[in-house]
Design a protein around this motif. Structure first.
Motif, PDB file in Angstrom:
ATOM      1  N   LEU B  91     146.399  48.659 -59.089  1.00  0.00           N
ATOM      2  CA  LEU B  91     145.793  48.778 -60.427  1.00  0.00           C
ATOM      3  C   LEU B  91     144.295  48.486 -60.373  1.00  0.00           C
ATOM      4  O   LEU B  91     143.475  49.280 -60.863  1.00  0.00           O
ATOM      5  N   TYR B  92     143.928  47.358 -59.771  1.00  0.00           N
ATOM      6  CA  TYR B  92     142.517  46.973 -59.758  1.00  0.00           C
ATOM      7  C   TYR B  92     141.672  47.959 -58.941  1.00  0.00           C
ATOM      8  O   TYR B  92     140.542  48.270 -59.304  1.00  0.00           O
ATOM      9  N   GLY B  93     142.237  48.420 -57.837  1.00  0.00           N
ATOM     10  CA  GLY B  93     141.493  49.382 -57.012  1.00  0.00           C
ATOM     11  C   GLY B  93     141.176  50.636 -57.791  1.00  0.00           C
ATOM     12  O   GLY B  93     140.049  51.157 -57.764  1.00  0.00           O
ATOM     13  N   LYS B  94     142.156  51.123 -58.521  1.00  0.00           N
ATOM     14  CA  LYS B  94     141.965  52.335 -59.314  1.00  0.00           C
ATOM     15  C   LYS B  94     140.962  52.087 -60.447  1.00  0.00           C
ATOM     16  O   LYS B  94     140.087  52.921 -60.711  1.00  0.00           O
ATOM     17  N   SER B 151     148.036  55.339 -69.687  1.00  0.00           N
ATOM     18  CA  SER B 151     148.605  56.325 -68.759  1.00  0.00           C
ATOM     19  C   SER B 151     150.065  55.994 -68.438  1.00  0.00           C
ATOM     20  O   SER B 151     150.840  56.871 -68.087  1.00  0.00           O
ATOM     21  N   VAL B 152     150.433  54.730 -68.549  1.00  0.00           N
ATOM     22  CA  VAL B 152     151.825  54.346 -68.332  1.00  0.00           C
ATOM     23  C   VAL B 152     152.568  54.272 -69.666  1.00  0.00           C
ATOM     24  O   VAL B 152     153.709  54.689 -69.780  1.00  0.00           O
ATOM     25  N   ARG B 153     151.875  53.765 -70.662  1.00  0.00           N
ATOM     26  CA  ARG B 153     152.529  53.488 -71.945  1.00  0.00           C
ATOM     27  C   ARG B 153     152.860  54.761 -72.718  1.00  0.00           C
ATOM     28  O   ARG B 153     153.888  54.843 -73.379  1.00  0.00           O
ATOM     29  N   ALA B 203     147.533  44.055 -70.261  1.00  0.00           N
ATOM     30  CA  ALA B 203     148.717  44.845 -70.638  1.00  0.00           C
ATOM     31  C   ALA B 203     149.062  45.845 -69.542  1.00  0.00           C
ATOM     32  O   ALA B 203     150.245  46.050 -69.221  1.00  0.00           O
ATOM     33  N   ALA B 204     148.036  46.454 -68.938  1.00  0.00           N
ATOM     34  CA  ALA B 204     148.277  47.422 -67.858  1.00  0.00           C
ATOM     35  C   ALA B 204     148.916  46.730 -66.663  1.00  0.00           C
ATOM     36  O   ALA B 204     149.833  47.260 -66.035  1.00  0.00           O
ATOM     37  N   ARG B 205     148.460  45.526 -66.391  1.00  0.00           N
ATOM     38  CA  ARG B 205     149.010  44.792 -65.249  1.00  0.00           C
ATOM     39  C   ARG B 205     150.490  44.510 -65.452  1.00  0.00           C
ATOM     40  O   ARG B 205     151.304  44.623 -64.531  1.00  0.00           O
ATOM     41  N   LYS B 206     150.828  44.167 -66.688  1.00  0.00           N
ATOM     42  CA  LYS B 206     152.232  43.904 -67.007  1.00  0.00           C
ATOM     43  C   LYS B 206     153.067  45.176 -66.819  1.00  0.00           C
ATOM     44  O   LYS B 206     154.162  45.134 -66.256  1.00  0.00           O
ATOM     45  N   LEU B 207     152.528  46.294 -67.266  1.00  0.00           N
ATOM     46  CA  LEU B 207     153.261  47.558 -67.121  1.00  0.00           C
ATOM     47  C   LEU B 207     153.404  47.961 -65.657  1.00  0.00           C
ATOM     48  O   LEU B 207     154.433  48.483 -65.242  1.00  0.00           O
ATOM     49  N   TYR B 208     152.364  47.705 -64.881  1.00  0.00           N
ATOM     50  CA  TYR B 208     152.426  48.054 -63.452  1.00  0.00           C
ATOM     51  C   TYR B 208     153.484  47.221 -62.724  1.00  0.00           C
ATOM     52  O   TYR B 208     153.999  47.636 -61.697  1.00  0.00           O
ATOM     53  N   GLU B 209     153.768  46.037 -63.228  1.00  0.00           N
ATOM     54  CA  GLU B 209     154.790  45.194 -62.594  1.00  0.00           C
ATOM     55  C   GLU B 209     156.195  45.576 -63.046  1.00  0.00           C
ATOM     56  O   GLU B 209     157.183  45.113 -62.484  1.00  0.00           O
ATOM     57  N   SER B 210     156.290  46.387 -64.087  1.00  0.00           N
ATOM     58  CA  SER B 210     157.605  46.736 -64.628  1.00  0.00           C
ATOM     59  C   SER B 210     158.062  48.083 -64.075  1.00  0.00           C
ATOM     60  O   SER B 210     157.314  48.775 -63.387  1.00  0.00           O
ATOM     61  N   LYS B 212     158.601  50.551 -65.918  1.00  0.00           N
ATOM     62  CA  LYS B 212     158.055  51.596 -66.794  1.00  0.00           C
ATOM     63  C   LYS B 212     157.049  52.474 -66.052  1.00  0.00           C
ATOM     64  O   LYS B 212     156.780  53.596 -66.452  1.00  0.00           O
ATOM     65  N   ILE B 213     156.525  51.928 -64.976  1.00  0.00           N
ATOM     66  CA  ILE B 213     155.542  52.672 -64.191  1.00  0.00           C
ATOM     67  C   ILE B 213     156.120  54.008 -63.711  1.00  0.00           C
ATOM     68  O   ILE B 213     155.378  54.944 -63.428  1.00  0.00           O
ATOM     69  N   LEU B 214     157.452  54.076 -63.664  1.00  0.00           N
ATOM     70  CA  LEU B 214     158.087  55.309 -63.175  1.00  0.00           C
ATOM     71  C   LEU B 214     158.716  56.144 -64.274  1.00  0.00           C
ATOM     72  O   LEU B 214     159.422  57.090 -63.982  1.00  0.00           O
ATOM     73  N   GLN B 215     158.472  55.777 -65.528  1.00  0.00           N
ATOM     74  CA  GLN B 215     159.130  56.555 -66.582  1.00  0.00           C
ATOM     75  C   GLN B 215     158.592  57.992 -66.576  1.00  0.00           C
ATOM     76  O   GLN B 215     157.450  58.243 -66.188  1.00  0.00           O
TER      77      GLN B 215
END
Lengths: 306, 219
Positions: B91-94, B151-153, B203-210, B212-215
Motif C-alpha cells: 500500500l505505502y509503496g503504491k 479503489s478497494v471500497r 481506512a485503506a490500510r484496514k481494507l488492504y489487510e482484509s 475485501k482486497i479481492l472482491q
C-alpha cells in the motif's frame, strides 16, 4: 510425518452461498495433491484460503506450522504460486518480471540467473526483449511457472498450471513438479486436466458440495467401487450419505465406494430395500486410478440429486 | 521499508516501460499547463485553491488507474499479496509512487512556467507561491490516499476520480464560503486535505489487510 498443509473443519461462505463446508485436508512433504472439481466447486476458493488471501469463516488452517491469514512474510517466501490470473506487468519483459519477484522472495540476481540458466536455458522467453503483453497465453503460463519455481519453495499452490502449455512446455512443467516433490516440497495442483492429475498426483481430492472426497493412489480401495442400479431419489442419496464413503449418480446408476465395503454393502442394500427402493442390480467395479477420478469428478453433485 | 522500496522500484520500472504515447501526453500536459501558469497579471489562470486541487486530480488520476485499479483487475495484486511483501509495504509503496509522480509533475510545471513567462512576456518571476505549492501537495496526498481506499471500497473503481473531485469540490466550496465571513489562515485548507488524506490512508490500510482486497471489480 507432520503434514505441511493441514486444514480441518474448514468452512467458507460468500453471502448465502456456502462454498467450502466442514472440509478437512492434509498434504505431506514430498507429495503431490490433486484438486479437481466441476466449475464453481470451490477449488480456487480453497487455494485462496490455504494461501491466506481469504479468511475462513470456521476451521483451522496450518501451512508449514503457520496460520496463513496472519500474512507472515516468511511464510509467503516459502510458497510457490500460480493463480488464476498470471499477474504479470505487461510493460516489462519476462526476465524483468521474474527479477522483481525474485528480489521480493529474497533471491539474489546471481541465484536467479543460475536458476534461469539451469532450468529455462532453452527458453527464449527469458532472454529476449519482448514484453509480456505481447506473449501468447501459453507463453504467459510458462512465465508464471518460471516465477512460481524461483527459490526453492517448500509448498506450491498451482491453480490450472498446465493450461495452454505446448508439448515441450508441458513436459517441462511435469519435470519441475517432480523435481520439487523429490526435494521434499508439498504441492497442490488444481486442474480440470485429469490426465495431468492422474499422471502426477499421489492423492486426489474431488471437491463437490463444499467437501472433499479423496482417492489415494496407494490405497487398496483406490480403484474399487460398487454400482447400485436403483432409483434416482433423495432417499437413496440419504442412505448412501449416512453410510459414509463416496457416492455419485453417474451413467444411470449410483456409484459408491467405501473402505469397508465387504461388511457395509449388504447393510446398505438392506436399508434401501427396507425403504421401498427397487434395487435392480449390484455389482463390484474396478477402475484404474485415472478412471476412478473421472467417475467421481463427473458425478452429479449430491445437492442436485436432493 | 525494503518492501516499500521494492514496490517503488517496480512501479518506476513499469512506468518507464509504458508506451511512448504516455510520455508524449505528459510532455504536452506539462508544456500546456506551464504556459497557462506563466500568463501574468489579468491573463493568468488564477492559481487559487480550485485550480490547484483540480489539477492534482487530473495528474494523479492516470497513475491511480494504473497502480491501484489495473493491478486489482488483472490479478497482479493477488500475486503481490502472496509474494512475500507485507500488505502495508504494498500500500505505502503504491501511494508514495502515485503521490511522488503527481507532485513531481506539478513541480515540473511550476518550474518550467517562469521560463515561459520570461520567453513570452519578458517578466522574470516565479508563478506559484510556496503556499500554493503546499496546497497542491496536500491535495495530491488526499487524492492518492482516497484513491487507494476507494479503489478497494468501490464496486466500480473507475468512478473513484469523480468521488475525489466531489470531495475536493465540497472542501474548496466550504473554504470559499468561509472566506466570505472571515479570512481563514492559509494553512487551513492544506491542513484539512492532509487530515482527510491521513484518515483515508488508515481506512485503506484496514481494507488492504482484509479479504475485501479481492472482491470482484466491475468496470
Amino acid at each position: 510425518m507432520a503434514p505441511v498443509i493441514f486444514a480441518t473443519d474448514l468452512s467458507k461462505s460468500f453471502g448465502k452461498y456456502c462454498i467450502i463446508d466442514s472440509l478437512s485436508l492434509q498434504v505431506e512433504a514430498g507429495s503431490i495433491y490433486g484438486l479437481v472439481g466441476l466449475n464453481g466447486a470451490g477449488k480456487t476458493t480453497l487455494l485462496r484460503l490455504l494461501l491466506g488471501i481469504l479468511q475462513p469463516d470456521r476451521g483451522t488452517i496450518r501451512v508449514m506450522g503457520r496460520t496463513p491469514w496472519h500474512h507472515d512474510r516468511n511464510f509467503y517466501r516459502q510458497c510457490g504460486v500460480v493463480l488464476e490470473s498470471d499477474g504479470f506487468w505487461g510493460n516489462l519483459t519476462a526476465a524483468e518480471n521474474c527479477a522483481i519477484y525474485a528480489s521480493v522472495k529474497g533471491v539474489s540476481p546471481r541465484e536467479l540467473a543460475d536458476y534461469l540458466a539451469a532450468t529455462w536455458k532453452d527458453n527464449a522467453l527469458f532472454t529476449g526483449n519482448k514484453k509480456v503483453k505481447h506473449f501468447s497465453r501459453g507463453e504467459r503460463m510458462q512465465c508464471a511457472l518460471c516465477r512460481a519455481f524461483i527459490g526453492q519453495a517448500s509448498v506450491y499452490f498451482l491453480d490450472e498450471p498446465a493450461v495452454a502449455l505446448d508439448l515441450h512446455a508441458y513436459d517441462h512443467f511435469k519435470d519441475l513438479v517432480r523435481n520439487a516433490r523429490q526435494r521434499g516440497a508439498a504441492l497442490i495442483i488444481s486442474s480440470h486436466q485429469l490426465d495431468t492429475i492422474d499422471e502426477l498426483c499421489d492423492r486426489v481430492g474431488i471437491l463437490r458440495d463444499g467437501t472433499l472426497t479423496e482417492i489415494d493412489r496407494s490405497s487398496r480401495n483406490a480403484g474399487v467401487s460398487w454400482y447400485i442400479d436403483t432409483e434416482d431419489s433423495p432417499t437413496v442419496n440419504d442412505v448412501l450419505v449416512r453410510a459414509g464413503g463416496t457416492s455419485v449418480r453417474f451413467e444411470g446408476g449410483w456409484h459408491f465406494s467405501i473402505d469397508d465395503a465387504a461388511t457395509n454393502i449388504p447393510a446398505i442394500i438392506g436399508s434401501l430395500v427396507a425403504l421401498g427402493c427397487a434395487v435392480r442390480e449390484v455389482r463390484r467395479e474396478e477402475h484404474d486410478f485415472g478412471s476412478a477420478i473421472r467417475m467421481l469428478y463427473a458425478g452429479r453433485p449430491r445437492r442436485e440429486a436432493q | 521499508m525494503s518492501g516499500t522500496l521494492t514496490i517503488l522500484r517496480k512501479e518506476w520500472r513499469c512506468f518507464l516501460g509504458s508506451d511512448r504515447g504516455i510520455f508524449i501526453l505528459y510532455a504536452v500536459l506539462i508544456v500546456s499547463w506551464s504556459i497557462m501558469l506563466a500568463a501574468p497579471g489579468d491573463n493568468a489562470i488564477q492559481a487559487g485553491p480550485l485550480w490547484l486541487v483540480f489539477f492534482s486530480v487530473v495528474i494523479s488520476a492516470n497513475f491511480s488507474n494504473t497502480v491501484f485499479i489495473a493491478e486489482r483487475v488483472n490479478g497482479i495484486l493477488e500475486i503481490l499479496l502472496t509474494s512475500g511483501l507485507s500488505r502495508r509495504d504494498i500500500l505505502y509503496g503504491k501511494m508514495i509512487f502515485v503521490a511522488g509522480m503527481s507532485v513531481g509533475i506539478g513541480l515540473l510545471c511550476a518550474a518550467v512556467s517562469p521560463v515561459w513567462r520570461l520567453a513570452l512576456y519578458r517578466e522574470a518571476a516565479w508563478t506559484l507561491t510556496g503556499e500554493a505549492i503546499l496546497l497542491y501537495c496536500s491535495a495530491v496526498f488526499m487524492n492518492t490516499a482516497s484513491s487507494a481506499y476507494l479503489s478497494v471500497r468501490m464496486g466500480n473503481p473507475r468512478l473513484l476520480h469523480l468521488a475525489n473531485l466531489l470531495l475536493l469540490g465540497v472542501l474548496v466550496t466550504l473554504h470559499f464560503v468561509a472566506s466570505h465571513y472571515f479570512t481563514p489562515p492559509p494553512f487551513v485548507l492544506p491542513l484539512a486535505l492532509l487530515l482527510i488524506g491521513c484518515l483515508a490512508t488508515a481506512a485503506a490500510r484496514k481494507l488492504y489487510e482484509s479479504e475485501k482486497i479481492l472482491q470482484p471489480v466491475v468496470l
